[in-house]
Design a protein around this motif. Structure first.
Motif, PDB file in Angstrom:
ATOM      1  N   ALA A  25      40.693  53.332  45.886  1.00  0.00           N
ATOM      2  CA  ALA A  25      39.751  53.812  44.728  1.00  0.00           C
ATOM      3  C   ALA A  25      40.238  55.181  44.352  1.00  0.00           C
ATOM      4  O   ALA A  25      39.957  55.387  43.064  1.00  0.00           O
ATOM      5  CB  ALA A  25      38.518  53.718  45.165  1.00  0.00           C
TER       6      ALA A  25
ATOM      7  N   ARG B  45      38.452  45.631  50.258  1.00  0.00           N
ATOM      8  CA  ARG B  45      39.186  45.786  51.566  1.00  0.00           C
ATOM      9  C   ARG B  45      39.628  44.447  52.025  1.00  0.00           C
ATOM     10  O   ARG B  45      39.058  43.279  51.839  1.00  0.00           O
ATOM     11  CB  ARG B  45      38.447  46.557  52.313  1.00  0.00           C
ATOM     12  CG  ARG B  45      37.154  46.118  53.269  1.00  0.00           C
ATOM     13  CD  ARG B  45      36.931  46.615  54.317  1.00  0.00           C
ATOM     14  NE  ARG B  45      38.049  46.117  55.404  1.00  0.00           N
ATOM     15  CZ  ARG B  45      38.104  46.996  56.513  1.00  0.00           C
ATOM     16  NH1 ARG B  45      37.350  47.772  56.715  1.00  0.00           N
ATOM     17  NH2 ARG B  45      39.188  46.708  57.392  1.00  0.00           N
TER      18      ARG B  45
ATOM     19  N   ALA C  28      37.977  47.756  44.085  1.00  0.00           N
ATOM     20  CA  ALA C  28      38.645  47.527  45.304  1.00  0.00           C
ATOM     21  C   ALA C  28      38.050  46.982  46.472  1.00  0.00           C
ATOM     22  O   ALA C  28      37.045  47.405  46.702  1.00  0.00           O
ATOM     23  CB  ALA C  28      38.994  48.919  45.514  1.00  0.00           C
TER      24      ALA C  28
ATOM     25  N   LYS D 203      33.087  49.191  52.486  1.00  0.00           N
ATOM     26  CA  LYS D 203      33.607  50.187  51.344  1.00  0.00           C
ATOM     27  C   LYS D 203      34.588  51.439  51.550  1.00  0.00           C
ATOM     28  O   LYS D 203      35.131  51.765  50.746  1.00  0.00           O
ATOM     29  CB  LYS D 203      32.327  50.412  50.408  1.00  0.00           C
ATOM     30  CG  LYS D 203      31.403  51.463  50.581  1.00  0.00           C
ATOM     31  CD  LYS D 203      30.423  51.585  49.634  1.00  0.00           C
ATOM     32  CE  LYS D 203      28.843  52.203  50.420  1.00  0.00           C
ATOM     33  NZ  LYS D 203      29.278  53.817  50.732  1.00  0.00           N
ATOM     34  N   GLU D 204      34.211  51.851  52.516  1.00  0.00           N
ATOM     35  CA  GLU D 204      35.074  53.035  53.068  1.00  0.00           C
ATOM     36  C   GLU D 204      36.517  52.855  53.293  1.00  0.00           C
ATOM     37  O   GLU D 204      37.437  53.789  52.908  1.00  0.00           O
ATOM     38  CB  GLU D 204      34.523  53.870  54.490  1.00  0.00           C
ATOM     39  CG  GLU D 204      33.018  54.459  54.129  1.00  0.00           C
ATOM     40  CD  GLU D 204      31.882  53.304  54.005  1.00  0.00           C
ATOM     41  OE1 GLU D 204      31.064  53.811  53.176  1.00  0.00           O
ATOM     42  OE2 GLU D 204      32.109  52.139  54.648  1.00  0.00           O
TER      43      GLU D 204
ATOM     44  N   LEU E  19      28.263  49.937  46.498  1.00  0.00           N
ATOM     45  CA  LEU E  19      29.724  50.694  46.010  1.00  0.00           C
ATOM     46  C   LEU E  19      29.769  51.891  45.810  1.00  0.00           C
ATOM     47  O   LEU E  19      28.720  52.822  45.454  1.00  0.00           O
ATOM     48  CB  LEU E  19      30.022  49.576  44.710  1.00  0.00           C
ATOM     49  CG  LEU E  19      29.274  49.745  43.619  1.00  0.00           C
ATOM     50  CD1 LEU E  19      29.764  51.232  42.713  1.00  0.00           C
ATOM     51  CD2 LEU E  19      29.626  48.686  42.498  1.00  0.00           C
TER      52      LEU E  19
ATOM     53  N   SER F 139      35.052  51.117  45.006  1.00  0.00           N
ATOM     54  CA  SER F 139      35.219  50.244  46.253  1.00  0.00           C
ATOM     55  C   SER F 139      33.957  49.886  46.803  1.00  0.00           C
ATOM     56  O   SER F 139      32.883  50.473  46.844  1.00  0.00           O
ATOM     57  CB  SER F 139      35.838  51.544  47.298  1.00  0.00           C
ATOM     58  OG  SER F 139      36.266  51.287  48.573  1.00  0.00           O
TER      59      SER F 139
ATOM     60  N   TYR G 235      34.383  55.622  41.675  1.00  0.00           N
ATOM     61  CA  TYR G 235      35.428  56.701  41.524  1.00  0.00           C
ATOM     62  C   TYR G 235      35.807  56.911  40.030  1.00  0.00           C
ATOM     63  O   TYR G 235      36.122  56.212  39.725  1.00  0.00           O
ATOM     64  CB  TYR G 235      37.015  56.572  42.254  1.00  0.00           C
ATOM     65  CG  TYR G 235      36.279  56.647  43.931  1.00  0.00           C
ATOM     66  CD1 TYR G 235      36.882  57.833  44.743  1.00  0.00           C
ATOM     67  CD2 TYR G 235      35.603  55.553  44.556  1.00  0.00           C
ATOM     68  CE1 TYR G 235      36.428  57.748  46.188  1.00  0.00           C
ATOM     69  CE2 TYR G 235      35.411  55.758  45.860  1.00  0.00           C
ATOM     70  CZ  TYR G 235      35.808  56.609  46.617  1.00  0.00           C
ATOM     71  OH  TYR G 235      35.592  56.887  48.042  1.00  0.00           O
TER      72      TYR G 235
ATOM     73  N   PHE H 220      38.759  51.132  51.871  1.00  0.00           N
ATOM     74  CA  PHE H 220      39.463  51.271  50.682  1.00  0.00           C
ATOM     75  C   PHE H 220      39.499  52.662  49.595  1.00  0.00           C
ATOM     76  O   PHE H 220      39.745  52.512  48.571  1.00  0.00           O
ATOM     77  CB  PHE H 220      39.356  49.944  49.834  1.00  0.00           C
ATOM     78  CG  PHE H 220      40.509  49.174  49.998  1.00  0.00           C
ATOM     79  CD1 PHE H 220      41.083  49.019  51.260  1.00  0.00           C
ATOM     80  CD2 PHE H 220      41.028  48.039  49.042  1.00  0.00           C
ATOM     81  CE1 PHE H 220      42.299  48.180  51.633  1.00  0.00           C
ATOM     82  CE2 PHE H 220      42.152  47.210  49.469  1.00  0.00           C
ATOM     83  CZ  PHE H 220      42.621  47.116  50.746  1.00  0.00           C
ATOM     84  N   ALA H 221      38.609  53.498  50.119  1.00  0.00           N
ATOM     85  CA  ALA H 221      38.257  54.723  49.595  1.00  0.00           C
ATOM     86  C   ALA H 221      39.626  55.382  49.075  1.00  0.00           C
ATOM     87  O   ALA H 221      39.817  55.884  47.699  1.00  0.00           O
ATOM     88  CB  ALA H 221      37.336  55.664  50.359  1.00  0.00           C
TER      89      ALA H 221
END
Length: 314
Positions: free
Chosen positions: A104, A88, A86, A97-98, A68, A116, A71, A100-101
């Motif tokens: 986040a 996705r 977060a 995980k990117e 993860l 994320s 943030y 929903f960056a």
């Protein structure tokens, strides 16, 4: 109680036992237009006042490491801050995980820390694999909260589409040992205190991604599908507060799915709000026309339910 007329419901139409259900006077209709989008399109830029701790290992399945990105709001605070995971979307077929960056980052910019997470897709782990992953992420955050200035008693989840389902199902299955998995932090609670589900499916449908996730495309397993339904997991008055955000014009997951969850949540005495968008595509969280407003609403909800945050500071 008709599920197709949710905008007409008020507390006056409910028995006293379900007055915890918030009235639809709180429904927000956002009248905007935009082009279509889907879960596969590139995300919005990630920007705001926060720092990011990347690639933290949160689960380990015999060498399969899940990570993860955390943030954390830049604004100094005098007490630990709430945190949300977060999750996705992507029909359980994509779990990076990117994507929903931006979500986040938007939460962190508004005073809510966010993780994320990546999770295993249906090609890698069938149901309830992705559920195991979300619960492992929550357990990891709770275990390491003090290391990052987080409030271990104020953890939420925000997800869209398949991620919306995963976030809601995570929230309503506290204490279900079969859903905990073996990803790590086994002695830590996986309970969460608030849920934002954007365009979720409330229950398995005939869409192909469900057949893949449940491995029952050729012969639907009704017992398994009932168990995988968020609707069958609700306990009276015991579920985390839920905010649903869904477009009335969603051509991928119809609004009726959120209506079902809205109805069931309220009828079981749990707290639920809904935001109904007009003219928005399914994955409205990837669209600049809807993104800021949706994030403002989500952050305000988390700030109210988790006890901190600054939803207007962006």
């Amino acid at each position: 109680m008709p599920s197709s007329t949710i905008d007409r419901l008020t507390t006056a139409s409910l028995p006293r036992s379900v007055w915890a259900w918030r009235p639809m006077a709180a429904v927000l209709a956002i009248m905007l237009l935009s082009a279509c989008s889907d879960d596969s399109r590139p995300p919005l830029p990630v920007e705001g006042r926060f720092s990011v701790v990347e690639n933290l290992d949160y689960a380990d399945y015999d060498g399969r490491i899940l990570r993860l990105d955390l943030y954390i709001p830049d604004e100094p605070v005098s007490q630990p801050v709430p945190v949300v995971i977060a999750v996705r979307g992507g029909g359980f077929r994509r779990g990076d995980k990117e994507a929903f960056a931006p979500i986040a980052g938007a939460m962190a910019d508004r005073g809510i820390a966010a993780a994320s997470i990546e999770y295993r897709t249906s090609a890698e782990a069938l149901f309830p694999g992705a559920i195991h992953d979300t619960k492992a992420a929550v357990r990891w955050l709770r275990q390491h909260a003090a290391d990052y200035g987080l409030d271990a008693s104020a953890i939420g989840a925000i997800g869209g589409s398949a991620g919306g389902y995963l976030s809601a199902y995570l929230g309503v299955t506290t204490g279900e040992q079969a859903l905990e998995g073996s990803g790590g932090s086994p002695e830590v609670a996986s309970s969460i205190q608030a849920i934002v589900a954007m365009a979720p499916e409330a229950e398995p449908t005939s869409q192909p991604w469900w057949g893949e996730f449940l491995d029952d495309a050729d012969d639907p397993d009704e017992t398994l599908r009932a168990y995988a339904s968020t609707l069958t997991q609700l306990d009276a008055g015991e579920e985390p507060p839920l905010l649903l955000i869904h477009s009335a014009d969603d051509n991928t997951v119809p609004l009726s799915q959120s209506q079902k969850l809205f109805d069931a949540y309220g009828q079981s005495g749990n707290q639920v709000d809904i935001v109904v968008l007009s003219g928005a595509p399914h994955a409205f969280w990837y669209e600049v026309a809807w993104f800021p407003g949706a994030m403002d609403r989500a952050a305000a909800f988390f700030a109210a339910e988790l006890g901190a945050g600054n939803p207007t500071a962006h």
